[in-house]
Design a protein around this motif. Structure first.
Motif, short mmCIF file in Angstrom:
data_model
loop_
_atom_site.label_atom_id
_atom_site.label_comp_id
_atom_site.label_asym_id
_atom_site.label_seq_id
_atom_site.Cartn_x
_atom_site.Cartn_y
_atom_site.Cartn_z
N ARG A 22 0.82 -1.21 0.00
CA ARG A 22 0.00 0.00 0.00
C ARG A 22 0.86 1.26 0.00
O ARG A 22 0.51 2.26 -0.64
CB ARG A 22 -0.93 -0.01 1.22
N MET A 23 1.98 1.22 0.71
CA MET A 23 2.90 2.36 0.71
C MET A 23 3.46 2.60 -0.68
O MET A 23 3.56 3.74 -1.13
CB MET A 23 4.03 2.11 1.71
N GLN A 24 3.82 1.51 -1.38
CA GLN A 24 4.34 1.64 -2.74
C GLN A 24 3.28 2.22 -3.67
O GLN A 24 3.56 3.09 -4.50
CB GLN A 24 4.81 0.28 -3.26
N ASP A 25 2.04 1.73 -3.53
CA ASP A 25 0.94 2.26 -4.35
C ASP A 25 0.73 3.74 -4.07
O ASP A 25 0.50 4.54 -4.98
CB ASP A 25 -0.35 1.48 -4.06
N ALA A 26 0.80 4.12 -2.79
CA ALA A 26 0.60 5.53 -2.41
C ALA A 26 1.69 6.42 -3.00
O ALA A 26 1.41 7.50 -3.54
CB ALA A 26 0.56 5.66 -0.89
N TYR A 66 6.33 -1.29 -9.03
CA TYR A 66 7.33 -2.35 -9.16
C TYR A 66 6.65 -3.71 -9.12
O TYR A 66 5.70 -3.93 -8.37
CB TYR A 66 8.35 -2.24 -8.02
N LEU A 67 7.17 -4.62 -9.94
CA LEU A 67 6.59 -5.96 -10.01
C LEU A 67 7.71 -6.98 -10.15
O LEU A 67 8.57 -6.86 -11.01
CB LEU A 67 5.66 -6.04 -11.23
N ASN A 75 2.74 -0.75 -20.28
CA ASN A 75 2.86 -0.27 -18.91
C ASN A 75 4.30 0.17 -18.63
O ASN A 75 5.00 -0.42 -17.82
CB ASN A 75 2.46 -1.37 -17.92
N ASN A 76 4.72 1.24 -19.31
CA ASN A 76 6.11 1.67 -19.18
C ASN A 76 6.39 2.41 -17.87
O ASN A 76 7.50 2.85 -17.62
CB ASN A 76 6.53 2.54 -20.38
N ASP A 77 5.34 2.56 -17.04
CA ASP A 77 5.54 3.19 -15.74
C ASP A 77 5.80 2.16 -14.64
O ASP A 77 5.86 2.51 -13.46
CB ASP A 77 4.30 4.02 -15.37
N LYS A 136 -1.34 -2.65 -7.21
CA LYS A 136 -1.88 -2.18 -8.49
C LYS A 136 -1.12 -2.78 -9.67
O LYS A 136 -1.71 -3.15 -10.68
CB LYS A 136 -1.83 -0.66 -8.54
N SER A 137 0.20 -2.87 -9.53
CA SER A 137 1.00 -3.42 -10.63
C SER A 137 0.68 -4.90 -10.86
O SER A 137 0.61 -5.35 -12.01
CB SER A 137 2.50 -3.24 -10.34
N LEU A 138 0.45 -5.65 -9.78
CA LEU A 138 0.09 -7.06 -9.93
C LEU A 138 -1.30 -7.19 -10.56
O LEU A 138 -1.50 -8.05 -11.44
CB LEU A 138 0.12 -7.77 -8.58
N GLN A 139 -2.22 -6.35 -10.16
CA GLN A 139 -3.55 -6.39 -10.76
C GLN A 139 -3.48 -6.11 -12.27
O GLN A 139 -4.16 -6.76 -13.07
CB GLN A 139 -4.46 -5.35 -10.09
N LYS A 140 -2.64 -5.15 -12.65
CA LYS A 140 -2.48 -4.84 -14.08
C LYS A 140 -1.90 -6.03 -14.83
O LYS A 140 -2.32 -6.35 -15.95
CB LYS A 140 -1.56 -3.62 -14.25
#
Length: 278
Positions: free
Chosen positions: A68-72, A84-85, A109-111, A262-266
């Motif tokens: 959650r911290m990374q997503d924030a 990051y994934l 997803n270049n971000d 979020k990155s894993l969901q994508k």
């Protein structure tokens, strides 16, 4: 989080080294944390530290907090804090399938920064459980009490050997296989030998996929690998391959009932959207 570093590295001393702390400081912080929670979190043994049941529970919450911290951070400043994934796979799966899959995903997803971890299947599941990686591509059985499959795909496989391949005097081929006994391709190689009536073949084991390919190319024996690996190596000389009728099923597994970044969901949405195998 100090606790998470200790868990990931299975060692107080290695965590202290990575964090640039003195070891006694890390040990004391763990003791303070256990006192605060009123529960023992870690057990020391000759292999390092091991989580107790209470420690495992805390580790799951710690992993969720860090995600959650990374997503924030990514939501607030995408330029500074990229998503990051980390994805895990065995050597054979990673060599055959993942490079192209990663390329296609990153174009959209270049971000997101990505890394791929290659280990044997058992170690990959340990890494997934302790939050070192986000998901794993596995073939064959996995621990369904801790993980769930969110998508599956199939991989065509072939028997291959050098055109100069010779059977040894008793008629049994030398089987060139991975030393990981849980490897699906290793077991498929044994199945093929058995189906052909070879009950006592010689075995040559390698830890590295490239060594298996080189051994077969040089005429040392036969093996079973994903067809895609040979298709991608047009420079291999004198190779004979025979398609097998039953493809290998590959599952993408994640932690059971754990919040996904979020990155894993994508990434999951992306692999589900593929209309055919990459």
């Amino acid at each position: 989080m100090i606790f998470k570093h200790v868990v990931d590295l299975h060692s107080i001393s290695r965590a202290a080294e990575k964090l640039d702390y003195v070891q006694s400081n890390v040990s004391q912080r763990m003791k303070i944390l256990e006192d605060e929670l009123g529960a023992r979190l870690l057990i020391w043994n000759n292999r390092g530290v091991k989580l107790t049941e209470e420690g495992t529970t805390l580790c799951k919450y710690a992993e969720d907090i860090l995600k959650r911290m990374q997503d924030a951070k990514s939501a607030i400043n995408k330029n500074k804090w990229k998503e990051y994934l980390a994805i895990g796979a065995t050597q054979t799966v990673s060599a055959a399938m993942l490079p192209k899959l990663f390329l296609l995903f990153m174009k959209e997803n270049n971000d997101i920064d990505m890394s791929m971890k290659t280990q044997d299947k058992q170690r990959l599941q340990e890494m997934l459980f302790y939050g070192e990686i986000d998901g794993v591509f596995v073939n064959g059985l996995f621990d369904e009490e801790r993980f769930e499959s969110v998508h599956s795909l199939t991989e065509d496989i072939v028997i291959f050997s050098n055109q100069d391949f010779k059977f040894i005097e008793d008629g049994c081929p030398t089987l060139i296989v991975n030393s990981d006994t849980t490897c699906t391709y290793r077991n498929k190689t044994f199945e093929v030998a058995k189906d052909k009536g070879y009950t006592d073949p010689k075995i040559m084991e390698f830890d590295i996929l490239e060594s298996i390919l080189s051994a077969v190319e040089s005429g040392m024996g036969m093996s079973v690998v994903p067809k895609r690996i040979l298709d991608n190596r047009k420079t291999m000389q004198g190779i004979i391959q025979s398609d097998l009728p039953m493809p290998v099923r590959i599952e993408f597994i994640v932690i059971l009932k754990r919040k996904r970044s979020k990155s894993l969901q994508k990434f999951i949405r992306f692999i589900k959207s593929l209309s055919l195998n990459v």
